[in-house]
Motif scaffolding. Structure first.
Motif, mmCIF file in Angstrom:
data_model
loop_
_atom_site.group_PDB
_atom_site.id
_atom_site.type_symbol
_atom_site.label_atom_id
_atom_site.label_comp_id
_atom_site.label_asym_id
_atom_site.label_seq_id
_atom_site.Cartn_x
_atom_site.Cartn_y
_atom_site.Cartn_z
ATOM 1 N N SER A 46 2.921 -22.764 -2.343
ATOM 2 C CA SER A 46 3.527 -21.344 -2.306
ATOM 3 C C SER A 46 2.505 -20.737 -3.283
ATOM 4 O O SER A 46 1.896 -21.028 -4.127
ATOM 5 N N ILE A 47 2.426 -19.221 -3.203
ATOM 6 C CA ILE A 47 1.634 -18.368 -3.800
ATOM 7 C C ILE A 47 2.665 -17.270 -4.216
ATOM 8 O O ILE A 47 3.155 -16.469 -3.280
ATOM 9 N N SER A 48 2.551 -16.802 -5.554
ATOM 10 C CA SER A 48 3.475 -15.788 -6.102
ATOM 11 C C SER A 48 2.626 -14.923 -6.796
ATOM 12 O O SER A 48 1.649 -15.106 -7.591
ATOM 13 N N ILE A 49 2.600 -13.530 -6.273
ATOM 14 C CA ILE A 49 1.874 -12.481 -6.870
ATOM 15 C C ILE A 49 2.925 -11.634 -7.597
ATOM 16 O O ILE A 49 3.856 -11.160 -7.164
ATOM 17 N N HIS A 50 2.277 -11.238 -8.858
ATOM 18 C CA HIS A 50 3.255 -10.417 -9.898
ATOM 19 C C HIS A 50 2.178 -9.140 -10.387
ATOM 20 O O HIS A 50 1.271 -9.388 -10.460
ATOM 21 N N LEU A 51 2.853 -8.052 -10.276
ATOM 22 C CA LEU A 51 2.264 -6.853 -10.750
ATOM 23 C C LEU A 51 3.266 -5.933 -11.206
ATOM 24 O O LEU A 51 4.546 -5.881 -10.587
ATOM 25 N N GLN A 52 2.921 -4.579 -11.824
ATOM 26 C CA GLN A 52 3.681 -3.767 -12.357
ATOM 27 C C GLN A 52 3.960 -2.659 -11.247
ATOM 28 O O GLN A 52 3.016 -2.558 -10.229
ATOM 29 N N TYR A 53 5.186 -2.169 -11.491
ATOM 30 C CA TYR A 53 5.337 -0.868 -10.250
ATOM 31 C C TYR A 53 4.435 0.086 -10.394
ATOM 32 O O TYR A 53 3.917 0.681 -9.194
ATOM 33 N N ASP A 54 3.847 0.519 -11.438
ATOM 34 C CA ASP A 54 2.853 1.441 -11.602
ATOM 35 C C ASP A 54 1.398 1.214 -11.100
ATOM 36 O O ASP A 54 0.870 1.871 -10.767
ATOM 37 N N GLU A 55 1.267 -0.112 -11.036
ATOM 38 C CA GLU A 55 -0.065 -0.538 -10.431
ATOM 39 C C GLU A 55 0.134 -0.945 -8.931
ATOM 40 O O GLU A 55 -1.217 -1.571 -8.586
ATOM 41 N N LEU A 56 0.961 -0.740 -8.254
ATOM 42 C CA LEU A 56 1.277 -1.088 -7.122
ATOM 43 C C LEU A 56 0.145 -0.474 -6.097
ATOM 44 O O LEU A 56 -0.574 -1.170 -5.215
ATOM 45 N N LEU A 57 -0.025 0.818 -6.164
ATOM 46 C CA LEU A 57 -0.919 1.400 -5.150
ATOM 47 C C LEU A 57 -2.314 1.507 -5.567
ATOM 48 O O LEU A 57 -3.378 1.497 -4.906
ATOM 49 N N THR A 58 -2.654 1.043 -7.203
ATOM 50 C CA THR A 58 -3.826 0.984 -7.403
ATOM 51 C C THR A 58 -4.618 -0.277 -7.574
ATOM 52 O O THR A 58 -5.599 -0.394 -7.619
ATOM 53 N N HIS A 59 -3.782 -1.242 -7.599
ATOM 54 C CA HIS A 59 -4.400 -2.635 -7.959
ATOM 55 C C HIS A 59 -3.949 -3.654 -6.489
ATOM 56 O O HIS A 59 -4.521 -4.484 -6.546
ATOM 57 N N TYR A 60 -2.873 -3.333 -5.757
ATOM 58 C CA TYR A 60 -2.701 -4.025 -4.803
ATOM 59 C C TYR A 60 -3.232 -3.666 -3.587
ATOM 60 O O TYR A 60 -3.244 -2.833 -3.311
ATOM 61 N N ASP A 61 -4.053 -4.852 -2.703
ATOM 62 C CA ASP A 61 -4.787 -4.444 -1.664
ATOM 63 C C ASP A 61 -4.030 -5.346 -0.559
ATOM 64 O O ASP A 61 -3.853 -6.421 -0.590
ATOM 65 N N SER A 62 -3.625 -4.409 0.572
ATOM 66 C CA SER A 62 -2.851 -4.916 1.573
ATOM 67 C C SER A 62 -3.720 -5.683 2.535
ATOM 68 O O SER A 62 -3.152 -6.686 3.323
ATOM 69 N N LEU A 63 -5.179 -5.543 2.428
ATOM 70 C CA LEU A 63 -5.853 -6.256 3.225
ATOM 71 C C LEU A 63 -6.359 -7.684 2.505
ATOM 72 O O LEU A 63 -6.807 -8.793 3.427
ATOM 73 N N ALA A 64 -6.229 -7.668 1.194
ATOM 74 C CA ALA A 64 -6.591 -9.016 0.659
ATOM 75 C C ALA A 64 -5.628 -10.244 0.929
ATOM 76 O O ALA A 64 -6.133 -11.445 0.377
ATOM 77 N N LEU A 65 -4.434 -9.940 1.034
ATOM 78 C CA LEU A 65 -3.437 -10.999 1.476
ATOM 79 C C LEU A 65 -4.044 -11.845 2.431
ATOM 80 O O LEU A 65 -3.653 -13.018 2.445
ATOM 81 N N ALA A 66 -4.555 -11.473 3.540
ATOM 82 C CA ALA A 66 -5.232 -12.326 4.619
ATOM 83 C C ALA A 66 -6.373 -13.538 3.901
ATOM 84 O O ALA A 66 -6.308 -14.422 4.550
#
Length: 305
Positions: free
Chosen positions: A77-97
């Motif tokens: 399993s892999i768990s990814i944790h991040l702040q709500y304020d940084e969802l659009l700036t730090h989360y990459d929807s393409l990196a999950l692949a």
């Protein structure tokens, strides 16, 4: 499960086998916790145990390669944790692949979006306008199957997806080679007396016997005299040209004179005098008077104006 002890002794092979199995299960069921950006877990929620590996991904660009030091299919399993304020700036929807190959079949990935106190209050009052579709889209692009979406008390969200199971191995039936079977002999006839022409058809027979067999019909006969006559006719069968110089116009005029009807002779002698003197059956009835011999003249009465 206890950690590996190199100096440990075992009373039986069964005990050693069970111990090795427990170690392999511990390794195969390891979990990676990826902390994105400025996320820092609370002391009471920090992962505990040797099977959890915490990895930092401070920027958006570092997320795809954060697990490059691990072997493929080494994580359950892999768990990814991040702040709500940084969802659009730090989360990459393409990196999950890029993280999916490190999961075992049926392994899970969870994305934990943590709310701060201010954002949690705004979320409870329905004042946040975050589009959570970015996480769902990343699951689809990575080929994962969405499992659940949970809403926390503080307004945060936990999205869970699962990797597809490994395809079943294709079973192949063993191939048997019958090496003891009797081999068939092949005989080649090299006799020169063999005539291959027996199967061929004579071209002359096709033409001679066409009436009986109906294979091929002879070509039609050609009238060479008619062809030569047509070739000598420069006009090509048409009438003579207006400015004819080959003499065809005169020839056609002579033929017309020969075939023309002889002039009609008047029995009463009054045909040329007009309708007043003509008989009831006169062929010139209705025509103007004319002189003898001019009955075939045609007057051109076109208006000159």
């Amino acid at each position: 499960l206890p950690p590996f002890q190199p100096s440990r002794t075992f009373e039986s092979n069964l005990q050693y086998t069970l111990y090795c199995t427990s170690l392999s299960i511990t390794i195969m069921t390891s979990t990676a916790a990826i902390h994105i950006g400025s996320y820092a877990p609370a002391a009471d929620t920090a992962p505990v145990g040797s099977s959890v590996t915490v990895i930092q991904a401070p920027t958006k660009e570092s997320l795809p390669n954060c697990l490059s030091n691990m072997k493929s299919e080494a994580l359950s399993s892999i768990s990814i944790h991040l702040q709500y304020d940084e969802l659009l700036t730090h989360y990459d929807s393409l990196a999950l692949a890029s993280l999916v190959p490190y999961l075992i079949p049926n392994g899970s990935i969870s994305v934990h979006v943590v709310m701060s106190a201010a954002n949690g209050a705004a979320s409870n009052n329905n004042k946040t306008s975050m589009d959570w579709g970015i996480i769902m889209t990343s699951f689809v692009l990575a080929g994962l199957k969405t499992q659940s979406e949970q809403r926390q008390k503080d307004g945060g969200r936990v999205f869970t997806a699962q990797k597809a199971a490994a395809p079943p191995a294709a079973s192949s039936a063993p191939m048997r080679l019958n090496l003891g079977a009797k081999k068939s002999k092949v005989t080649l006839n090299l006799n020169d007396d063999y005539d291959d022409d027996d199967d061929q058809i004579d071209e002359d027979d096709l033409l001679l016997n066409s009436g009986n067999s109906g294979m091929l019909a002879p070509p039609p006969t050609i009238d060479m005299e008619a062809r030569a006559k047509a070739a000598a006719d420069d006009c090509g069968g048409r009438k003579a040209c207006d400015d004819c110089t080959c003499g065809r116009a005169e020839k056609e005029a002579d033929e017309e004179k020969k075939t023309a009807d002889p002039p009609k002779s008047s029995a009463c002698g009054n045909c040329a005098k007009g309708d007043a003197f003509r008989c009831a059956g006169c062929p010139y009835l209705g025509k103007p008077a004319f002189k003898e011999g001019e009955e075939h003249l045609v007057l051109k009465l076109d208006d000159d104006v």
